[in-house]
Design a protein around this motif. Structure first.
Motif, PDB file in Angstrom:
ATOM      1  N   GLU A 368     -26.532 -17.601 -21.116  1.00  0.00           N
ATOM      2  CA  GLU A 368     -25.383 -18.451 -20.857  1.00  0.00           C
ATOM      3  C   GLU A 368     -24.611 -18.560 -22.203  1.00  0.00           C
ATOM      4  OE1 GLU A 368     -26.172 -22.600 -19.816  1.00  0.00           O
ATOM      5  OE2 GLU A 368     -27.133 -21.909 -17.689  1.00  0.00           O
ATOM      6  N   ALA A 369     -24.736 -18.549 -23.256  1.00  0.00           N
ATOM      7  CA  ALA A 369     -23.958 -18.541 -24.465  1.00  0.00           C
ATOM      8  C   ALA A 369     -23.027 -17.386 -24.446  1.00  0.00           C
ATOM      9  CB  ALA A 369     -24.863 -18.892 -25.689  1.00  0.00           C
ATOM     10  N   LEU A 370     -23.866 -16.110 -24.093  1.00  0.00           N
ATOM     11  CA  LEU A 370     -23.142 -15.099 -24.219  1.00  0.00           C
ATOM     12  C   LEU A 370     -21.908 -14.935 -23.267  1.00  0.00           C
ATOM     13  CD1 LEU A 370     -25.823 -12.139 -24.579  1.00  0.00           C
ATOM     14  CD2 LEU A 370     -23.803 -12.794 -26.242  1.00  0.00           C
ATOM     15  N   LEU A 371     -22.365 -15.511 -21.973  1.00  0.00           N
ATOM     16  CA  LEU A 371     -21.273 -15.513 -20.909  1.00  0.00           C
ATOM     17  C   LEU A 371     -20.490 -16.417 -21.252  1.00  0.00           C
ATOM     18  CD1 LEU A 371     -23.459 -14.994 -17.916  1.00  0.00           C
ATOM     19  CD2 LEU A 371     -22.683 -13.331 -19.233  1.00  0.00           C
ATOM     20  N   LEU A 372     -20.353 -17.566 -21.902  1.00  0.00           N
ATOM     21  CA  LEU A 372     -19.405 -18.525 -22.275  1.00  0.00           C
ATOM     22  C   LEU A 372     -18.703 -17.966 -23.232  1.00  0.00           C
ATOM     23  CD1 LEU A 372     -21.670 -21.683 -22.605  1.00  0.00           C
ATOM     24  CD2 LEU A 372     -19.691 -21.308 -20.886  1.00  0.00           C
ATOM     25  N   ASP A 373     -19.083 -17.124 -24.109  1.00  0.00           N
ATOM     26  CA  ASP A 373     -18.291 -16.660 -25.242  1.00  0.00           C
ATOM     27  C   ASP A 373     -17.416 -15.494 -24.690  1.00  0.00           C
ATOM     28  OD1 ASP A 373     -17.666 -15.579 -27.920  1.00  0.00           O
ATOM     29  OD2 ASP A 373     -18.655 -13.887 -27.350  1.00  0.00           O
ATOM     30  N   THR A 376     -14.629 -16.961 -22.672  1.00  0.00           N
ATOM     31  CA  THR A 376     -13.664 -17.626 -23.613  1.00  0.00           C
ATOM     32  C   THR A 376     -12.699 -16.259 -24.101  1.00  0.00           C
ATOM     33  OG1 THR A 376     -14.835 -19.353 -24.378  1.00  0.00           O
ATOM     34  CG2 THR A 376     -13.177 -18.793 -25.736  1.00  0.00           C
ATOM     35  N   ARG A 377     -13.006 -15.384 -24.379  1.00  0.00           N
ATOM     36  CA  ARG A 377     -12.409 -14.105 -24.976  1.00  0.00           C
ATOM     37  C   ARG A 377     -11.690 -13.313 -23.899  1.00  0.00           C
ATOM     38  NH1 ARG A 377     -17.158 -10.931 -27.592  1.00  0.00           N
ATOM     39  NH2 ARG A 377     -15.577  -9.335 -27.760  1.00  0.00           N
ATOM     40  N   ARG A 378     -12.339 -13.372 -22.683  1.00  0.00           N
ATOM     41  CA  ARG A 378     -11.911 -12.388 -21.739  1.00  0.00           C
ATOM     42  C   ARG A 378     -11.280 -13.043 -20.542  1.00  0.00           C
ATOM     43  NH1 ARG A 378     -13.607  -6.989 -23.508  1.00  0.00           N
ATOM     44  NH2 ARG A 378     -15.302  -7.429 -25.116  1.00  0.00           N
ATOM     45  N   GLY A 379     -11.623 -14.227 -20.246  1.00  0.00           N
ATOM     46  CA  GLY A 379     -11.218 -14.797 -19.094  1.00  0.00           C
ATOM     47  C   GLY A 379     -12.126 -14.109 -17.864  1.00  0.00           C
ATOM     48  N   GLY A 380     -11.625 -14.452 -16.598  1.00  0.00           N
ATOM     49  CA  GLY A 380     -12.627 -14.145 -15.616  1.00  0.00           C
ATOM     50  C   GLY A 380     -12.897 -15.710 -14.845  1.00  0.00           C
ATOM     51  N   ASP A 381     -13.776 -15.667 -14.060  1.00  0.00           N
ATOM     52  CA  ASP A 381     -14.445 -16.816 -13.469  1.00  0.00           C
ATOM     53  C   ASP A 381     -15.864 -17.209 -13.834  1.00  0.00           C
ATOM     54  OD1 ASP A 381     -11.992 -17.226 -11.692  1.00  0.00           O
ATOM     55  OD2 ASP A 381     -12.761 -15.701 -10.404  1.00  0.00           O
ATOM     56  N   LEU A 382     -16.097 -18.351 -13.868  1.00  0.00           N
ATOM     57  CA  LEU A 382     -17.414 -18.981 -14.016  1.00  0.00           C
ATOM     58  C   LEU A 382     -17.846 -19.693 -13.135  1.00  0.00           C
ATOM     59  CD1 LEU A 382     -17.945 -20.141 -18.002  1.00  0.00           C
ATOM     60  CD2 LEU A 382     -18.934 -18.166 -16.687  1.00  0.00           C
ATOM     61  N   LEU A 383     -19.214 -19.324 -12.594  1.00  0.00           N
ATOM     62  CA  LEU A 383     -19.670 -20.328 -11.363  1.00  0.00           C
ATOM     63  C   LEU A 383     -21.062 -20.739 -11.927  1.00  0.00           C
ATOM     64  CD1 LEU A 383     -19.152 -21.038  -8.372  1.00  0.00           C
ATOM     65  CD2 LEU A 383     -20.404 -19.019  -7.844  1.00  0.00           C
ATOM     66  N   ARG A 384     -21.540 -21.940 -11.488  1.00  0.00           N
ATOM     67  CA  ARG A 384     -22.721 -22.408 -11.763  1.00  0.00           C
ATOM     68  C   ARG A 384     -23.232 -22.837 -10.324  1.00  0.00           C
ATOM     69  NH1 ARG A 384     -25.884 -27.374 -13.126  1.00  0.00           N
ATOM     70  NH2 ARG A 384     -27.634 -26.818 -14.761  1.00  0.00           N
TER      71      ARG A 384
END
Length: 413
Positions: A368-373, A376-384
């Motif tokens: 999760e920490a890697l994906l959050l980083d 933040t750096r590249r954008g895209g979409d986050l889904l939980r």
């Protein structure tokens, strides 16, 4: 009038003729086909086809080499001369015409097709071709039939040899389709044409002609292994040791991956192979590579792919990122396991083509920490994604939550 300085296009000589021929030989050919065969300097074909037209041939007859040369070097070397190629039925239905069309321009060849074996089979059975599933099993695993096995389906299959009908009948019986009716149509269009029918679970036909088409009328038992048309196959349809993207998460992941015709997927940390398998089930043109470090899981992926009707799934046994170094550039990447290992995510991002999609699922805090980083750096979409299933609590039912999944979706600029 052509513009000043322009040159009128010269007609291109049609040096190559491709003639489709049936089991009835010369009797089934039109006058133009007969003339082209008689006038050709060189005639290529299988020994059986050349024997059928031997009375017409005045030029040099050249049987296909063994092994067959898919690059057609001998034919192409005669460009500009009068060449004729003989093919079974319709040369553009799984035939040599398809191969030659990749090498020769359309205006340099004349194609004179005959009815395909599937057209002949449909006419004998009174089946509407537009309502029939058709498949070539010539030189391909019969597991390709599995996705087509739905009650009420009518299937016409090109087979490889005299043993294929019995093998297909055994597969149907094993999968719970024993009541299905199989019709073996042999030597269609020739003097030895025959048609025999039998149930899959009672298959006892002998001395089958190697030149046969198999017609299947699918009926199922209550416990038949039917593969639904949608994504999100039930988990029990896959062998797994717990390392599997569960059905609901898998359906949402495939939706985010958005398969498009002919694309290549990398499934990194493939586990049971369920994502790559469902990707390939979207269309026969789809390609996927499953990367898995564990040898037992890699073997399991091979079995799952065959059992789900996509035996062409490529399995690479190795650890990412090292195992990714020599693979073809992907159109989409899924990371479901091992994504937190050093360099995996960055290597995947670097390898993805521009415009390609990357989907990564996380259930651990580290991932999760890697994906959050990355978000933040590249954008895209986050889904939980949080799911709960009803489960017994004493004599009653209550919701039992599954581990939540964080999903990062990103399109490479």
């Amino acid at each position: 009038m052509p513009a000043e300085g322009s040159r009128a296009a010269k007609p291109v000589a049609r040096w190559l003729t491709i003639v489709g021929i049936g089991e009835d030989g010369v009797a089934g050919l039109g006058d133009e086909a007969k003339r082209r065969i008689a006038e050709a300097e060189v005639i290529f074909g299988g020994k059986r086809h050349l024997a059928l037209v031997s009375d017409l041939v005045k030029g040099r007859a050249r049987p296909w080499p063994t092994p067959f040369d898919a690059e057609m070097h001998d034919v192409l070397a005669l460009e500009g001369r009068s060449v004729c190629v003989l093919a079974s039925g319709d040369p553009f239905f799984h035939g040599v015409g398809v191969t030659l069309a990749r090498k020769v321009k359309p205006d340099e060849m004349l194609v004179l097709p005959a009815p395909s074996s599937l057209s002949l089979a449909a006419s004998r059975l009174g089946w509407a071709l537009q309502d029939v599933e058709t498949i070539s099993l010539h030189g391909h695993p019969i597991d390709l039939l599995r996705p087509l096995l739905h009650p009420g389906a009518h299937i016409l299959a090109l087979t490889s040899d005299s043993d294929a009908p019995a093998a297909i009948a055994a597969l149907l019986d094993e999968l719970g389709f024993g009541p299905s009716r199989l019709t073996v149509l042999e030597a269609l269009g020739g003097q030895d044409e025959t048609r025999r029918a039998v149930r899959a679970d009672a298959f006892d036909l002998k001395n089958i002609n190697p030149l046969n088409v198999l017609a299947l009328e699918i009926e199922s038992t209550p416990d038949a292994r039917i593969l639904p048309l949608t994504v999100g196959l039930a988990d029990h349809l896959f062998e797994h040791d717990g390392q599997i993207t569960k059905r609901e998460i898998r359906a949402m992941t495939l939706s985010a991956l958005a398969p498009r015709r002919g694309e290549l997927l990398w499934d990194i940390g493939a586990g049971s192979g369920s994502i790559g398998i469902e990707w390939m089930r979207a269309h026969p043109s789809m390609r996927a590579i499953a990367i898995e470090a564990d040898s037992e899981r890699a073997a399991r992926i091979h079995r799952n792919a065959a059992h789900c009707g996509v035996p062409g799934l490529v399995v690479i046994e190795g650890s990412a990122p090292k195992a990714l170094a020599t693979l073809a550039t992907p159109d989409a990447i899924f990371i479901g396991g091992g994504g937190s290992d050093a360099g995996v995510l960055e290597t995947a991002i670097k390898s993805l083509r521009a415009g390609g999609r990357l989907i990564a699922n996380a259930v651990t805090l580290e991932m999760e920490a890697l994906l959050l980083d990355q978000h933040t750096r590249r954008g895209g979409d986050l889904l939980r994604i949080a799911l709960s299933r009803a489960a017994p609590v004493g004599s009653m039912q209550a919701w039992r939550p599954a581990m939540p999944v964080m999903q990062w979706s990103w399109v490479k600029p």
